[in-house]
Design a protein around this motif. Sequence first.
Motif, PDB file in Angstrom:
ATOM      1  N   ASP B 719      39.373  50.938  44.185  1.00  0.00           N
ATOM      2  CA  ASP B 719      38.750  50.668  45.536  1.00  0.00           C
ATOM      3  C   ASP B 719      38.181  51.584  47.012  1.00  0.00           C
ATOM      4  O   ASP B 719      37.632  51.972  46.025  1.00  0.00           O
ATOM      5  CB  ASP B 719      40.482  50.403  45.909  1.00  0.00           C
ATOM      6  CG  ASP B 719      40.914  49.765  47.303  1.00  0.00           C
ATOM      7  OD1 ASP B 719      41.874  48.789  46.658  1.00  0.00           O
ATOM      8  OD2 ASP B 719      40.843  49.857  48.498  1.00  0.00           O
ATOM      9  N   GLY B 875      37.429  44.744  40.939  1.00  0.00           N
ATOM     10  CA  GLY B 875      38.470  44.113  40.480  1.00  0.00           C
ATOM     11  C   GLY B 875      37.172  43.378  39.130  1.00  0.00           C
ATOM     12  O   GLY B 875      37.799  42.881  38.233  1.00  0.00           O
ATOM     13  N   GLN B 876      36.866  42.255  39.636  1.00  0.00           N
ATOM     14  CA  GLN B 876      35.144  41.641  38.937  1.00  0.00           C
ATOM     15  C   GLN B 876      34.402  42.585  38.611  1.00  0.00           C
ATOM     16  O   GLN B 876      33.695  42.487  37.623  1.00  0.00           O
ATOM     17  CB  GLN B 876      35.332  40.663  40.347  1.00  0.00           C
ATOM     18  CG  GLN B 876      34.673  39.323  39.403  1.00  0.00           C
ATOM     19  CD  GLN B 876      34.544  38.314  40.413  1.00  0.00           C
ATOM     20  OE1 GLN B 876      35.729  38.281  41.650  1.00  0.00           O
ATOM     21  NE2 GLN B 876      34.376  36.881  39.890  1.00  0.00           N
ATOM     22  N   ASP B 879      36.611  47.059  36.984  1.00  0.00           N
ATOM     23  CA  ASP B 879      37.658  47.369  35.938  1.00  0.00           C
ATOM     24  C   ASP B 879      38.124  48.895  35.284  1.00  0.00           C
ATOM     25  O   ASP B 879      39.114  48.761  34.405  1.00  0.00           O
ATOM     26  CB  ASP B 879      37.463  46.657  34.643  1.00  0.00           C
ATOM     27  CG  ASP B 879      35.627  47.099  33.424  1.00  0.00           C
ATOM     28  OD1 ASP B 879      35.599  48.381  33.506  1.00  0.00           O
ATOM     29  OD2 ASP B 879      35.359  46.210  32.576  1.00  0.00           O
TER      30      ASP B 879
END
Lengths: 93, 1007
Positions: B719, B875-876, B879
């Motif tokens: 994050d 998240g893009q 991963d």
Amino acid sequence: MLLLACPWCGPRSEEEFSCGGEGHIVRPLASAEMDDAAWGDYVFMRTNTKGVHYERWCHANGCGRWFNIARSTTTNEILAVYQVGDNKPELPK
Amino acid sequence: MTAGKNRLESGGRIDRAQHLTFQFDGETMSGHPGDTLASALIANGVRVVGRSFKYHRPRGLMAAGGEEPNGLVRLRTGGRAEPNVRATDILLYEGLVAESQNRWPSLNFDLGSLNDRLSPLFPAGFYYKTFMWPANMWPVYEGVIRRMAGLGRAAETPDPDRYEKQYAHCDVLVVGAGPAGLAAAQWAARTGARVILADEGAEFGGALLGKAEEIDGGPALAWVAAIRGELAEAENVRCLPRTTVTGYYDHNALTMLQRVSDHLAEPEPGQPRQRLWQVRAKQVVLATGALERPLVLANNDRPGVMLAGAAQTYINRYGVRPGQKAVLFINNDSAYPVALDLARAGVKVAAVVELRAQAPLGWLSRLDEAGIEVMADRAVVAVEGKKAVSGVRIGKLNAARDSLVGGMGRRIDCDLVCLSGGWTPSLHLLSQSGAKLLWDAAAGCFLPGPIDQTAAQAVRVVGTANGGGNLQDCLDLGAEVGNSAANAAGHRRRGRGPRSPKAATTPDETPILPIWSIPQNGTSKAFVDFQSDVTAADLHLAAREGYRSIEHVKRYTTTGMGTDQGRTSNINALGIVAGALDVDIPEVGHTTFRPPFSPLTFGAVAGRRIGPLLDPVRRTPMHAWHQANGAVFEPVGQWLRPYYYPATGENMERAVNREVLAARTSLGIMDATTLGKIDIQGPDAAEFLNRVYINGWKGLAVGGCRYGLMLGEDGMVFDDGVTARLAPDHFHMTTTTGGAAHVLDWLESWSQTEWPELSVYCTSSTEQWAVASICGPNARRLMAELCPEMDLSGEAFPHMTWQSGTVAGIAAGIEARIFRIGFTGELSYEINVPAGYGPALWQAIMGLGEKYAITPFGTEAMHVLRAEVGFIMIGQETDGTVTPHDLGLGRMVSSKKDFLGKRSLTRADTMREDRPQLVGLLTDDPMIRVPEGAQFIAGSDASPPQTGLGHVTSSYYSPNLDRTFALGLLQGGHGRHGESIHIAYDGKAVRAEITVPRFLDPGEAAK
């Protein structure tokens, strides 16, 4: 669907909790001096116990507190519930 | 309309005064309240009710209860249609419509029955061996097989009915309301314990409903009615008929399916169709009864072959005659009363064929009085007839009972064959609870093993489920165990212990003679599992082919894998396999019983969580404005975020381009409320952040903001976000929209378990603040009007700082937190106000921004804007396998302190030079937009096989650059800037230049 006794809220259904896996794994302080194998053991390796398993649970959908339990992986009996930081409890034979 | 030609003149628990009409396969028939569809079909003379699964053989009703393997129908029509419902479970109602299954074009004439004659092509495991070669033909075979085999069709339209869930707690849950269960519930209830009594039948009484037993000198059903009344009046008892206990889970958690309205054409207003209960019981008493086994013999599946107990139930409970002339074939005592009941109902009993050498004398004399012939030491060796039984062949077996002595013997004409091969205690739930089952060779069945009452599952078994065959035993043990279960749950009754009523005595029992299959001289099919069409020969074949474990035999032959979970077939199958392997049954083991005990509808499992109630939807305070201004929404986690705002006639592409251009050339505004926000306070807050972020936080001044990355202990980024220092001991953390909950859990887990010495508190504040993010060259001008009291100069309010202020025009004195941060690289401000003021803030900004043609933009434009300046998206670009170094953010990693995941960054694998690393990509053709996920390949030829060198993570068209651009993770990418690489997709390869991951520099204006 286990029935877990949260030390703060009392017995609640498993769906209110999240399981944090094996307990009593202490984060190494002098990690810089550790070799890859020893650090990898801390990060990745967990025991796959048949019998008494000491594990961490969090009352995630309740009070949000973490605690430890001792559970039999064969019968799912909860043998002890105790605080984070406490030593593994003596279990009745 | 056909009259009930097989309806007896009297008797049965049906209301003869009322008539119910129903349709089966388009034909209108009549029955009575109290009938099941099965009993009504028998009353109307219907013999063939379905075609079998594999061979499409005509099949009739074999049972009267939940173990019925053949009588599966499609019930109701339209959205209420339900496939594979057992006719024996369907209570008749006016206007019922049912259809037989697995036949084409009709039940009487079925093309699929050719399979029966082609059966040498369909041996056990045929699915695995016959059709697997050549591999490219499999899709063709599969299509044909799926059409020919299989059960019913699901409904084509949505189910209009409502399904509910309910939770319950009790002291004693009694499963089954037969004699033992009723006695247990009665005596548990008398202690004051909270009792739930559940039974799958419409009426309580269990096996007593189908028999002519006596208790305390009167009809047993009078005793049932008395207890039913007592329990109904007790406030501590909940009686649930039409309720099947379907699963037994850990710590005495059980699920029950209550069929609230299945006995009606439609649910009554306000009522659900079904209700799924989740019960936590202190003590469980299983009074689940026993199921009769058929005998495995040639053509034992012909319509008219029935379990003996079922025939008895049809006569006594439903007042229907299942045939005109019967032969019984038995190996135990239980079917003798059946012969007497059949005779009393006017069925001609041609013979009772008794496998044992000597028929029990007590019964022999009773049958003699009734004029019924008993043929001992004989076997029915074959059934004759095709769409209906026309007769049986009687033979004599040798001493080992594995061949016939003297061939096929005498033929007896009949239209009903009643089989009783013994009783199997119904221990599915006990097995699900984790208790062991033990084989009892004398009884020829599995019985409950010793149950450790101190274990997590507090369960007791009574009645025929416990092996007790005698009614008196069931009543005695039921009462005693009901009382003791209540005691164990903490409820005790003063005075005398439980007393049981007296059942009428039956002659002493002669032991059963277990036999698993009857030898034959031919090759006729002898069925073990009727629903899955598995024969004794299939099981022998599996044994010959080397299968040893019953779990493997089960999967190979599919025995026990139907919707009945092998209720009537499991034990016979075990016996046959053990015989074929020449071992004892316990060595073969029994298959695992898994929930659900009976099929559950998807409706019951889903309950109310369908459609808009499936998952909560989170909306920002400004949602109504977005909606009114034509936003198209995108779900991000549970949030609904504006995706883009199309102007009249605009498609998505044009809308996004307009929004992106506006943000770079004048002024854009985005609703950033959904970003996760965590309020972190405490004297050790800075130290805490130091441990969870890769960069340093102690030096951050109050008023400053810093971008941080969080890693798992494996060193992988999970994050990111900007965190601001509000006070020395107070921070405002932001997280990704989707990661907010996980980050809070992560912080809590470390704070509580590993660093309890740190004094720090983390609180989610996502919902407390509404956030408008404005960006573009005109942002400062707008801010000057929005917050006139604030010095907005670059010196007074520089990039990566925050200030507290008030917003003109919205309630005076309300604190706004203004952060000079953004996600576009442009001059940006994020204005946070208490959530309720969000709409007012938004309106104020939109009003002031009119002169700059302020343009609201959605998540897609945000993605383009951030990628243009090379900002990663969790998240893009990540991963779970990507380190800060892989992203080119290695300079952020602090060398001065330890933090979560630090040591992993110097593992041999995370330091490899050839790891996939973040690069920019510019295709040679500036208008080709490569798809995200496309792979990098070594050469220019995309034909397989290929070794992937990484993949494209983000790919957009930029109206600012007037060309496409992409980001990707390429092996060793940091050292390859200026080189080219081919990107493969759709069978082609597109060449692109490898660049730094930054395509545009907003320059000084953004400072």
